[in-house]
Design a protein around this motif. Sequence first.
Motif, short mmCIF file in Angstrom:
data_model
loop_
_atom_site.label_atom_id
_atom_site.label_comp_id
_atom_site.label_asym_id
_atom_site.label_seq_id
_atom_site.Cartn_x
_atom_site.Cartn_y
_atom_site.Cartn_z
N LEU A 2 30.13 45.82 37.78
CA LEU A 2 29.14 45.52 36.77
C LEU A 2 29.81 45.21 35.43
CD1 LEU A 2 26.12 45.34 36.24
CD2 LEU A 2 26.13 47.75 35.68
N ALA A 3 30.84 45.97 35.09
CA ALA A 3 31.54 45.74 33.82
C ALA A 3 32.28 44.40 33.83
CB ALA A 3 32.53 46.88 33.55
N LEU A 4 32.65 43.91 35.00
CA LEU A 4 33.33 42.62 35.07
C LEU A 4 32.40 41.47 34.68
CD1 LEU A 4 35.48 43.00 38.29
CD2 LEU A 4 36.28 42.89 35.93
N ALA A 5 31.11 41.66 34.85
CA ALA A 5 30.15 40.61 34.51
C ALA A 5 30.00 40.43 33.00
CB ALA A 5 28.78 40.92 35.13
N TRP A 6 30.57 41.33 32.21
CA TRP A 6 30.50 41.21 30.76
C TRP A 6 31.41 40.11 30.25
CZ3 TRP A 6 30.95 47.12 29.69
CH2 TRP A 6 29.74 47.73 30.02
N GLY A 7 32.37 39.69 31.04
CA GLY A 7 33.23 38.56 30.70
C GLY A 7 33.99 38.73 29.41
N PHE A 10 34.29 42.02 27.38
CA PHE A 10 35.19 43.08 27.85
C PHE A 10 36.42 42.40 28.42
CE2 PHE A 10 35.10 47.28 30.47
CZ PHE A 10 36.14 47.77 29.71
N MET A 11 37.10 41.66 27.55
CA MET A 11 38.15 40.74 27.98
C MET A 11 39.32 41.42 28.67
SD MET A 11 38.08 37.66 28.09
CE MET A 11 39.14 36.41 28.69
N GLY A 12 39.68 42.61 28.26
CA GLY A 12 40.81 43.30 28.88
C GLY A 12 40.61 43.50 30.37
N LEU A 13 39.44 43.99 30.75
CA LEU A 13 39.14 44.20 32.17
C LEU A 13 39.01 42.87 32.91
CD1 LEU A 13 38.48 46.20 34.44
CD2 LEU A 13 36.09 46.00 33.78
N THR A 14 38.42 41.88 32.26
CA THR A 14 38.26 40.57 32.89
C THR A 14 39.61 39.94 33.18
OG1 THR A 14 36.14 40.25 31.78
CG2 THR A 14 37.24 38.28 32.61
N TYR A 20 44.95 40.25 38.90
CA TYR A 20 45.43 41.13 39.96
C TYR A 20 44.42 41.42 41.07
CZ TYR A 20 49.09 41.92 36.56
OH TYR A 20 50.11 41.73 35.68
N LEU A 21 43.16 41.10 40.91
CA LEU A 21 42.16 41.36 41.95
C LEU A 21 42.06 40.12 42.84
CD1 LEU A 21 40.10 43.49 42.89
CD2 LEU A 21 38.41 42.33 41.48
N PRO A 22 42.44 40.26 44.10
CA PRO A 22 42.44 39.07 44.99
C PRO A 22 41.04 38.46 45.12
CG PRO A 22 43.55 40.92 46.03
CD PRO A 22 42.91 41.46 44.78
N GLY A 23 40.96 37.18 44.93
CA GLY A 23 39.70 36.45 45.08
C GLY A 23 38.85 36.40 43.84
N TYR A 24 39.13 37.22 42.83
CA TYR A 24 38.29 37.24 41.63
C TYR A 24 38.38 35.92 40.87
CZ TYR A 24 35.96 38.71 37.41
OH TYR A 24 35.10 38.80 36.36
N ASN A 25 39.51 35.26 40.91
CA ASN A 25 39.66 34.00 40.19
C ASN A 25 38.87 32.86 40.86
OD1 ASN A 25 41.23 33.77 42.44
ND2 ASN A 25 43.07 33.06 41.38
N LYS A 26 38.25 33.12 42.00
CA LYS A 26 37.44 32.10 42.67
C LYS A 26 36.00 32.06 42.16
CE LYS A 26 40.84 31.18 45.44
NZ LYS A 26 41.92 30.54 44.74
N PHE A 27 35.58 33.09 41.41
CA PHE A 27 34.23 33.08 40.85
C PHE A 27 34.14 31.98 39.80
CE2 PHE A 27 34.21 37.71 42.02
CZ PHE A 27 33.17 37.63 42.92
#
Length: 184
Positions: A2-7, A10-14, A20-27
């Motif tokens: 849910l925090a990742l949807a803040w974009g 919350f830039m540090g987490l994004t 480092y999270l596999p597949g996240y760059n495909k969104f």
Amino acid sequence: MLALAWGHHFMGLTELAYRYLPGYNKFRTVSMALVVVQWTVPLLAALALQRLWSGTLPPQRARRALAWAAGVAGGLCLLFAVAGGHLFGFGREAAVEQMTVQFNRILRANGADDLLRQGLDVTLGEQVGEAMAVERAAIMSADAWRSLLFVLLTAGAAGLMIVRPRWRGAALALAGVLVVADLW
């Protein structure tokens, strides 16, 4: 997730997830991370209902878990319903600025220079921007009251499964009716 949807809010987490999270760059957009939440929350609820249905969860532990879940969710809903209008700005400043610019353009396009000198664009922009913020706060409060009602009714249905194990079918049917009513 849910925090990742803040974009960018919350830039540090994004950036960490992007690298480092596999597949996240495909969104395509960061809000697409909410799809994961939309799948996992109902799945977890179904697993909890399955444990309640089968009776593998001790009643004392189930009551305590239900009280915590309903208390936290209901408490947040109650907080937002009662004090939510004072906790957030609801885009008041941006709405005032945007509406002031819009009224300025309208008055200029219609040759109302005398009204512009009187500051009508600013006055109308402030009034409309404030009204927009008040309306947004009212919508949030109404949604929070509605959510509180659903939290309490759903907790009642789950509590019925705990207190009266023979009424599990009725409790599950009530939960189903609540889901359909919520989607309505």
